[in-house]
Write an enzyme that holds these catalytic residues in place. Sequence first.
Site, PDB file in Angstrom:
ATOM      1  N   ASP A 113      10.811  -1.035  -0.506  1.00  0.00           N
ATOM      2  CA  ASP A 113      10.391   0.028   0.500  1.00  0.00           C
ATOM      3  C   ASP A 113      11.451   0.011   1.675  1.00  0.00           C
ATOM      4  O   ASP A 113      12.458  -0.128   1.321  1.00  0.00           O
ATOM      5  CB  ASP A 113       8.893  -0.314   0.772  1.00  0.00           C
ATOM      6  CG  ASP A 113       8.166   0.763   1.699  1.00  0.00           C
ATOM      7  OD1 ASP A 113       7.636   1.883   1.389  1.00  0.00           O
ATOM      8  OD2 ASP A 113       8.260   0.197   2.928  1.00  0.00           O
ATOM      9  N   HIS A 312       4.541   2.771  -6.688  1.00  0.00           N
ATOM     10  CA  HIS A 312       5.465   2.249  -5.447  1.00  0.00           C
ATOM     11  C   HIS A 312       6.026   0.852  -5.170  1.00  0.00           C
ATOM     12  O   HIS A 312       6.596   0.394  -4.700  1.00  0.00           O
ATOM     13  CB  HIS A 312       5.083   2.985  -4.089  1.00  0.00           C
ATOM     14  CG  HIS A 312       5.755   2.840  -3.063  1.00  0.00           C
ATOM     15  ND1 HIS A 312       7.098   3.075  -2.701  1.00  0.00           N
ATOM     16  CD2 HIS A 312       5.711   1.917  -2.049  1.00  0.00           C
ATOM     17  CE1 HIS A 312       7.405   2.708  -1.715  1.00  0.00           C
ATOM     18  NE2 HIS A 312       6.624   1.978  -1.039  1.00  0.00           N
TER      19      HIS A 312
END
Length: 333
Positions: A113, A312
Amino acid sequence: MSDVQVVPGGGVVGGVGHRFVEANGIRLHIAEQGEGPLVVLLHGFPETWYSWRHQFGVLAAAGYRVVAPDLRGFGRSDRPAAVERYSQLHLVGDVTGLLDALGEERAVLVGHDWGSPLAWNTALLRPERVRGVVALGLPYLPRGGVSALAGMTQALGAGFYMNYLQRLGVADAELAGDVRGSLSRIFRWGFGDSPQASAAVLPVVPEGGTLLDLLPEAGELPGWLTEADLDVYAEDFARTGFSGGLNWWRTMELSWELTAPWQGAPMSAPALYMYGERDGSVQLPGLDQLIANLRHLVPNLTRTVALPGVGHWTQQERPEEVNAELLKFLAGL
């Protein structure tokens, strides 16, 4: 070690030690395990060092010194009040300051991220300190004629969620209203089986809406996240709030301005790139072309790994596959 400080709920747990170090003028909390070549794990939002819980033992057993800081604004590390102190130059300074505090000249940086652009930017700005980069989620995005924020706004409009996050105090208060519920909703967004993990669901806040309108209603946790895991995150964010992490988005334009001297600079570090095929962040406009051309941007890219069915939260969703790829990359350096 005399400089080990006991962290509430921490200390040395499961072989992972906790202490504080001074780096780049702030105090960072770090978790560490093992001895050998240094591997630094850089988390994203809304996470802490704990997002790497599945990597510590494996990497340490393979002969590496593993360190995962709570990054600036997160967990038990310092949270400067001024937004401008969260620029990428500050954050790269934190990483190099951490290496200095650890007595290490170089490290492999593994980022997820927001930790991914931090790893890439450290390799770009301070290549002599980086042995290699492993990026989870976000590929290398070279500096362009406009900032990434401006480019995405052109593609998706003013409602693009990163624009919404620029408003001081707004998303901060929305997420803090129910910390545990907000974290549950965020972690369920972009998960492999989540409806939000789809190119058809764009991260655009509806007119008159809020950030929470983008997130699924709280419900059963995904299989990779236990109630005990959520407790760890909720305890930290209940204490710190979300502003420190959100400030990383609020310096996107500033970071673009400050990195002008590195426009066109080569990305020379050996690299590994991994992403989940159902990660909404890689389905934003233009990211598919960027991934397809990544070897041209990163000449020493060894491998691109697309993980089917993964969203994710890469290293938490599929730790065994991520760890296997990490070990292969590290062994090849």
